[in-house]
Every structure is written in C-alpha cells, then in structure tokens.
Design a protein around this motif. Structure first.
Motif, mmCIF file in Angstrom:
data_model
loop_
_atom_site.group_PDB
_atom_site.id
_atom_site.type_symbol
_atom_site.label_atom_id
_atom_site.label_comp_id
_atom_site.label_asym_id
_atom_site.label_seq_id
_atom_site.Cartn_x
_atom_site.Cartn_y
_atom_site.Cartn_z
ATOM 1 N N LEU A 157 11.630 -12.925 -11.559
ATOM 2 C CA LEU A 157 11.148 -12.153 -12.683
ATOM 3 C C LEU A 157 9.708 -12.434 -12.784
ATOM 4 O O LEU A 157 8.634 -11.719 -13.092
ATOM 5 N N VAL A 158 9.231 -13.797 -12.678
ATOM 6 C CA VAL A 158 7.894 -14.059 -12.885
ATOM 7 C C VAL A 158 7.074 -13.683 -11.807
ATOM 8 O O VAL A 158 5.907 -13.180 -11.966
ATOM 9 N N LEU A 159 7.536 -13.583 -10.429
ATOM 10 C CA LEU A 159 6.720 -13.042 -9.357
ATOM 11 C C LEU A 159 6.544 -11.515 -9.402
ATOM 12 O O LEU A 159 5.544 -10.980 -9.339
ATOM 13 N N ALA A 160 7.517 -10.885 -10.074
ATOM 14 C CA ALA A 160 7.331 -9.539 -10.407
ATOM 15 C C ALA A 160 6.313 -9.182 -11.587
ATOM 16 O O ALA A 160 5.717 -8.189 -11.258
ATOM 17 N N THR A 161 6.429 -10.001 -12.574
ATOM 18 C CA THR A 161 5.434 -9.791 -13.464
ATOM 19 C C THR A 161 4.034 -10.153 -13.195
ATOM 20 O O THR A 161 3.029 -9.227 -13.296
ATOM 21 N N LEU A 162 3.771 -11.192 -12.342
ATOM 22 C CA LEU A 162 2.596 -11.508 -11.798
ATOM 23 C C LEU A 162 1.968 -10.405 -10.911
ATOM 24 O O LEU A 162 0.837 -9.779 -11.102
ATOM 25 N N GLY A 163 2.690 -9.704 -9.993
ATOM 26 C CA GLY A 163 2.576 -8.689 -8.976
ATOM 27 C C GLY A 163 2.223 -7.630 -9.730
ATOM 28 O O GLY A 163 1.157 -6.776 -9.437
ATOM 29 N N SER A 164 2.983 -7.189 -10.731
ATOM 30 C CA SER A 164 2.422 -5.873 -11.715
ATOM 31 C C SER A 164 1.262 -6.219 -12.324
ATOM 32 O O SER A 164 0.415 -4.983 -12.461
ATOM 33 N N VAL A 165 0.918 -7.414 -12.875
ATOM 34 C CA VAL A 165 -0.254 -7.638 -13.537
ATOM 35 C C VAL A 165 -1.546 -7.254 -12.464
ATOM 36 O O VAL A 165 -2.496 -6.807 -12.935
ATOM 37 N N ILE A 223 -1.378 -5.511 -9.635
ATOM 38 C CA ILE A 223 -1.640 -4.211 -9.225
ATOM 39 C C ILE A 223 -2.288 -3.508 -10.384
ATOM 40 O O ILE A 223 -3.211 -2.661 -10.061
ATOM 41 N N TYR A 224 -1.972 -3.773 -11.571
ATOM 42 C CA TYR A 224 -2.631 -3.064 -12.622
ATOM 43 C C TYR A 224 -4.191 -3.408 -12.824
ATOM 44 O O TYR A 224 -4.691 -2.699 -12.838
ATOM 45 N N ARG A 225 -4.411 -4.634 -12.709
ATOM 46 C CA ARG A 225 -5.989 -4.846 -12.810
ATOM 47 C C ARG A 225 -6.794 -4.370 -11.495
ATOM 48 O O ARG A 225 -7.772 -3.897 -11.461
ATOM 49 N N ARG A 226 -6.070 -4.331 -10.365
ATOM 50 C CA ARG A 226 -6.684 -3.519 -9.308
ATOM 51 C C ARG A 226 -6.813 -2.108 -9.416
ATOM 52 O O ARG A 226 -8.081 -1.424 -8.831
#
Length: 86
Positions: free
Chosen positions: A24-32, A34-37
């Motif tokens: 869940l932590v990895l998915a959240t960090l990955g989503s953030v 991608i959003y910033r990119r």
C-alpha cells in the motif's frame, strides 16, 4: 503442541500484514510520483511554464528597464503583473 503451531501462524499473519502495508505504501508513493510527473505537462506533452520561465521574464524586464526601453511606471506595472500570483 498447539502453542507452537499458533505461534507459527502468528508470525505468518504478521508477515502478511507487513507485506500488505508495504504494498500500500509503494502504491501510494508511486501514485504521487506519477501525479507529479504528469501535473507539469500539457496535453501535447510539453512542460507547463514554470519557475524558470518566470525568472527569465523578470530578468528580461530588468534588462529592458536598465537599457531605458521602458520607464519606471511601465516597469512597476509589469513587475506587479509578473509577481502577483507568486
């Protein structure tokens, strides 16, 4: 005999919970990430004007004022417009 078996199950349950939390932590960090990119890009793939463009505009404004191309009133007006939303 049952105590050893329940202790073993407890360790496995702990490992499962820790794995789920890590995912869940990895998915959240990955989503953030991608959003910033994607946030800094327009639909045609070019970057949205950012801080560098603002700095270049302020630098050009100062150069024009120093060269005498614009007067103080025009300089102040444009400076106010450029820095209004900073």
């Amino acid at each position: 005999m049952m105590d050893g078996m329940t202790a073993g199950m407890g360790i496995w349950m702990l490992l499962v919970v820790l794995t789920v939390v890590a995912l869940l932590v990895l998915a959240t960090l990955g989503s953030v990430w991608i959003y910033r990119r994607l946030r800094g890009r327009q639909s045609d793939g070019t970057k949205v004007a950012g801080r560098d463009d603002e700095d270049a505009a302020l630098r050009r404004l100062r150069e024009r004022f120093a060269a005498g191309e614009i007067d103080e009133q025009e300089y102040e007006s444009r400076l106010s417009a450029l820095t209004h939303w900073r």
